[in-house]
Design a protein around this motif. Structure first.
Motif, PDB file in Angstrom:
ATOM      1  N   LEU A 297       0.812  -1.220   0.000  1.00 13.97           N
ATOM      2  CA  LEU A 297       0.000   0.000   0.000  1.00 13.97           C
ATOM      3  C   LEU A 297       0.844   1.268   0.000  1.00 13.97           C
ATOM      4  CD1 LEU A 297      -2.763  -1.107   2.518  1.00 13.97           C
ATOM      5  CD2 LEU A 297      -2.901  -1.012   0.033  1.00 13.97           C
ATOM      6  N   ASN A 298       2.151   1.126   0.158  1.00 12.86           N
ATOM      7  CA  ASN A 298       3.106   2.233   0.064  1.00 12.86           C
ATOM      8  C   ASN A 298       2.834   3.345   1.091  1.00 12.86           C
ATOM      9  OD1 ASN A 298       5.409   3.372  -0.986  1.00 12.86           O
ATOM     10  ND2 ASN A 298       4.336   4.499  -2.588  1.00 12.86           N
ATOM     11  N   PHE A 299       2.498   2.968   2.329  1.00 13.51           N
ATOM     12  CA  PHE A 299       2.282   3.958   3.382  1.00 13.51           C
ATOM     13  C   PHE A 299       3.584   4.432   4.003  1.00 13.51           C
ATOM     14  CE2 PHE A 299      -2.190   2.232   4.390  1.00 13.51           C
ATOM     15  CZ  PHE A 299      -2.755   3.110   3.510  1.00 13.51           C
ATOM     16  N   GLY A 300       4.636   3.657   3.879  1.00 13.79           N
ATOM     17  CA  GLY A 300       5.891   3.991   4.542  1.00 13.79           C
ATOM     18  C   GLY A 300       5.817   3.652   6.021  1.00 13.79           C
ATOM     19  N   THR A 301       6.888   3.919   6.726  1.00 11.99           N
ATOM     20  CA  THR A 301       6.916   3.535   8.139  1.00 11.99           C
ATOM     21  C   THR A 301       6.027   4.432   8.999  1.00 11.99           C
ATOM     22  OG1 THR A 301       8.934   4.845   8.411  1.00 11.99           O
ATOM     23  CG2 THR A 301       9.202   2.492   8.025  1.00 11.99           C
ATOM     24  N   ILE A 302       6.010   5.717   8.716  1.00 14.64           N
ATOM     25  CA  ILE A 302       5.180   6.624   9.519  1.00 14.64           C
ATOM     26  C   ILE A 302       3.697   6.376   9.233  1.00 14.64           C
ATOM     27  CG2 ILE A 302       4.562   9.047   9.914  1.00 14.64           C
ATOM     28  CD1 ILE A 302       7.511   9.721   9.479  1.00 14.64           C
ATOM     29  N   GLY A 303       3.338   6.230   7.976  1.00 18.84           N
ATOM     30  CA  GLY A 303       1.944   5.963   7.628  1.00 18.84           C
ATOM     31  C   GLY A 303       1.451   4.648   8.188  1.00 18.84           C
ATOM     32  N   SER A 304       2.296   3.624   8.136  1.00 17.25           N
ATOM     33  CA  SER A 304       1.877   2.328   8.687  1.00 17.25           C
ATOM     34  C   SER A 304       1.763   2.398  10.205  1.00 17.25           C
ATOM     35  CB  SER A 304       2.836   1.219   8.266  1.00 17.25           C
ATOM     36  OG  SER A 304       4.122   1.450   8.772  1.00 17.25           O
ATOM     37  N   SER A 305       2.626   3.180  10.846  1.00 17.64           N
ATOM     38  CA  SER A 305       2.515   3.362  12.299  1.00 17.64           C
ATOM     39  C   SER A 305       1.209   4.046  12.666  1.00 17.64           C
ATOM     40  CB  SER A 305       3.696   4.180  12.829  1.00 17.64           C
ATOM     41  OG  SER A 305       4.890   3.476  12.652  1.00 17.64           O
ATOM     42  N   ILE A 306       0.818   5.035  11.882  1.00 15.57           N
ATOM     43  CA  ILE A 306      -0.447   5.736  12.128  1.00 15.57           C
ATOM     44  C   ILE A 306      -1.630   4.780  11.957  1.00 15.57           C
ATOM     45  CG2 ILE A 306      -1.984   7.535  11.221  1.00 15.57           C
ATOM     46  CD1 ILE A 306       0.577   9.164  10.622  1.00 15.57           C
ATOM     47  N   VAL A 307      -1.582   3.945  10.931  1.00 17.08           N
ATOM     48  CA  VAL A 307      -2.650   2.961  10.711  1.00 17.08           C
ATOM     49  C   VAL A 307      -2.736   2.000  11.891  1.00 17.08           C
ATOM     50  CG1 VAL A 307      -3.354   0.998   9.294  1.00 17.08           C
ATOM     51  CG2 VAL A 307      -2.601   3.094   8.199  1.00 17.08           C
ATOM     52  N   LEU A 308      -1.600   1.478  12.341  1.00 17.27           N
ATOM     53  CA  LEU A 308      -1.606   0.513  13.438  1.00 17.27           C
ATOM     54  C   LEU A 308      -2.030   1.151  14.760  1.00 17.27           C
ATOM     55  CD1 LEU A 308       1.597  -1.515  12.519  1.00 17.27           C
ATOM     56  CD2 LEU A 308      -0.794  -2.153  12.171  1.00 17.27           C
ATOM     57  N   VAL A 309      -1.605   2.375  15.020  1.00 16.22           N
ATOM     58  CA  VAL A 309      -2.035   3.072  16.244  1.00 16.22           C
ATOM     59  C   VAL A 309      -3.540   3.342  16.193  1.00 16.22           C
ATOM     60  CG1 VAL A 309      -1.860   5.274  17.481  1.00 16.22           C
ATOM     61  CG2 VAL A 309       0.196   4.054  16.827  1.00 16.22           C
ATOM     62  N   SER A 310      -4.051   3.663  15.013  1.00 18.18           N
ATOM     63  CA  SER A 310      -5.495   3.882  14.868  1.00 18.18           C
ATOM     64  C   SER A 310      -6.281   2.609  15.147  1.00 18.18           C
ATOM     65  CB  SER A 310      -5.813   4.388  13.461  1.00 18.18           C
ATOM     66  OG  SER A 310      -5.166   5.599  13.215  1.00 18.18           O
ATOM     67  N   ILE A 311      -5.805   1.493  14.624  1.00 17.90           N
ATOM     68  CA  ILE A 311      -6.466   0.205  14.879  1.00 17.90           C
ATOM     69  C   ILE A 311      -6.440  -0.113  16.366  1.00 17.90           C
ATOM     70  CG2 ILE A 311      -6.290  -2.287  14.513  1.00 17.90           C
ATOM     71  CD1 ILE A 311      -5.315  -1.645  11.647  1.00 17.90           C
ATOM     72  N   LEU A 312      -5.297   0.109  17.005  1.00 17.29           N
ATOM     73  CA  LEU A 312      -5.176  -0.130  18.440  1.00 17.29           C
ATOM     74  C   LEU A 312      -6.128   0.775  19.225  1.00 17.29           C
ATOM     75  CD1 LEU A 312      -3.658  -1.568  20.749  1.00 17.29           C
ATOM     76  CD2 LEU A 312      -2.009   0.290  20.664  1.00 17.29           C
ATOM     77  N   GLY A 313      -6.205   2.044  18.842  1.00 17.99           N
ATOM     78  CA  GLY A 313      -7.109   2.972  19.518  1.00 17.99           C
ATOM     79  C   GLY A 313      -8.566   2.575  19.389  1.00 17.99           C
ATOM     80  N   VAL A 314      -8.960   2.127  18.199  1.00 16.10           N
ATOM     81  CA  VAL A 314     -10.341   1.678  17.991  1.00 16.10           C
ATOM     82  C   VAL A 314     -10.636   0.451  18.861  1.00 16.10           C
ATOM     83  CG1 VAL A 314     -11.903   0.627  16.298  1.00 16.10           C
ATOM     84  CG2 VAL A 314     -10.618   2.680  15.709  1.00 16.10           C
ATOM     85  N   CYS A 315      -9.688  -0.468  18.951  1.00  8.59           N
ATOM     86  CA  CYS A 315      -9.882  -1.661  19.786  1.00  8.59           C
ATOM     87  C   CYS A 315     -10.020  -1.292  21.258  1.00  8.59           C
ATOM     88  CB  CYS A 315      -8.729  -2.638  19.592  1.00  8.59           C
ATOM     89  SG  CYS A 315      -8.715  -3.449  17.989  1.00  8.59           S
ATOM     90  N   ILE A 316      -9.196  -0.355  21.724  1.00  5.94           N
ATOM     91  CA  ILE A 316      -9.271   0.082  23.120  1.00  5.94           C
ATOM     92  C   ILE A 316     -10.586   0.798  23.385  1.00  5.94           C
ATOM     93  CG2 ILE A 316      -8.271   1.693  24.796  1.00  5.94           C
ATOM     94  CD1 ILE A 316      -5.525   0.946  23.608  1.00  5.94           C
ATOM     95  N   LEU A 317     -10.996   1.668  22.482  1.00  3.67           N
ATOM     96  CA  LEU A 317     -12.257   2.388  22.635  1.00  3.67           C
ATOM     97  C   LEU A 317     -13.442   1.427  22.646  1.00  3.67           C
ATOM     98  CD1 LEU A 317     -13.622   5.177  22.807  1.00  3.67           C
ATOM     99  CD2 LEU A 317     -13.725   5.145  20.321  1.00  3.67           C
ATOM    100  N   PHE A 318     -13.441   0.470  21.731  1.00  2.00           N
ATOM    101  CA  PHE A 318     -14.516  -0.520  21.676  1.00  2.00           C
ATOM    102  C   PHE A 318     -14.590  -1.317  22.971  1.00  2.00           C
ATOM    103  CE2 PHE A 318     -15.805  -4.912  20.724  1.00  2.00           C
ATOM    104  CZ  PHE A 318     -17.106  -4.682  20.298  1.00  2.00           C
ATOM    105  N   THR A 319     -13.445  -1.735  23.486  1.00  2.00           N
ATOM    106  CA  THR A 319     -13.414  -2.517  24.725  1.00  2.00           C
ATOM    107  C   THR A 319     -13.898  -1.683  25.909  1.00  2.00           C
ATOM    108  OG1 THR A 319     -11.569  -3.805  23.880  1.00  2.00           O
ATOM    109  CG2 THR A 319     -11.938  -3.879  26.243  1.00  2.00           C
ATOM    110  N   ALA A 320     -13.475  -0.424  25.979  1.00  2.00           N
ATOM    111  CA  ALA A 320     -13.891   0.440  27.083  1.00  2.00           C
ATOM    112  C   ALA A 320     -15.397   0.683  27.057  1.00  2.00           C
ATOM    113  CB  ALA A 320     -13.141   1.761  27.022  1.00  2.00           C
TER     114      ALA A 320
END
Length: 72
Positions: free
Chosen positions: A31-54
């Motif tokens: 997908l050519n996001f690069g390291t910063i873009g992929s980090s943002i995607v993964l942090v977003s997924i983690l945040g959604v999981c934490i929010l859903f669980t809370a």
């Protein structure tokens, strides 16, 4: 200890594959996001999981009235 190793062995290839898909160029099938873009995607997924669980935990907690008045 067995559960740790099972989890480690099963999730490590998935994480590496997801990292490759996010960071590799379009020509190589990524997908050519690069390291910063992929980090943002993964942090977003983690945040959604934490929010859903809370939010789910908040709905499961049953608030009961306090019996402090009866303690007197």
């Amino acid at each position: 200890m067995l559960l740790f190793w099972i989890g480690f062995v099963l999730t490590r290839p998935f994480g590496a594959t997801l990292g490759d898909v996010l960071t590799k160029s379009h020509e190589k099938g990524g997908l050519n996001f690069g390291t910063i873009g992929s980090s943002i995607v993964l942090v977003s997924i983690l945040g959604v999981c934490i929010l859903f669980t809370a939010l789910r935990q908040r709905r499961l907690i049953v608030v009961t009235p306090s019996n402090d008045a009866n303690d007197e």
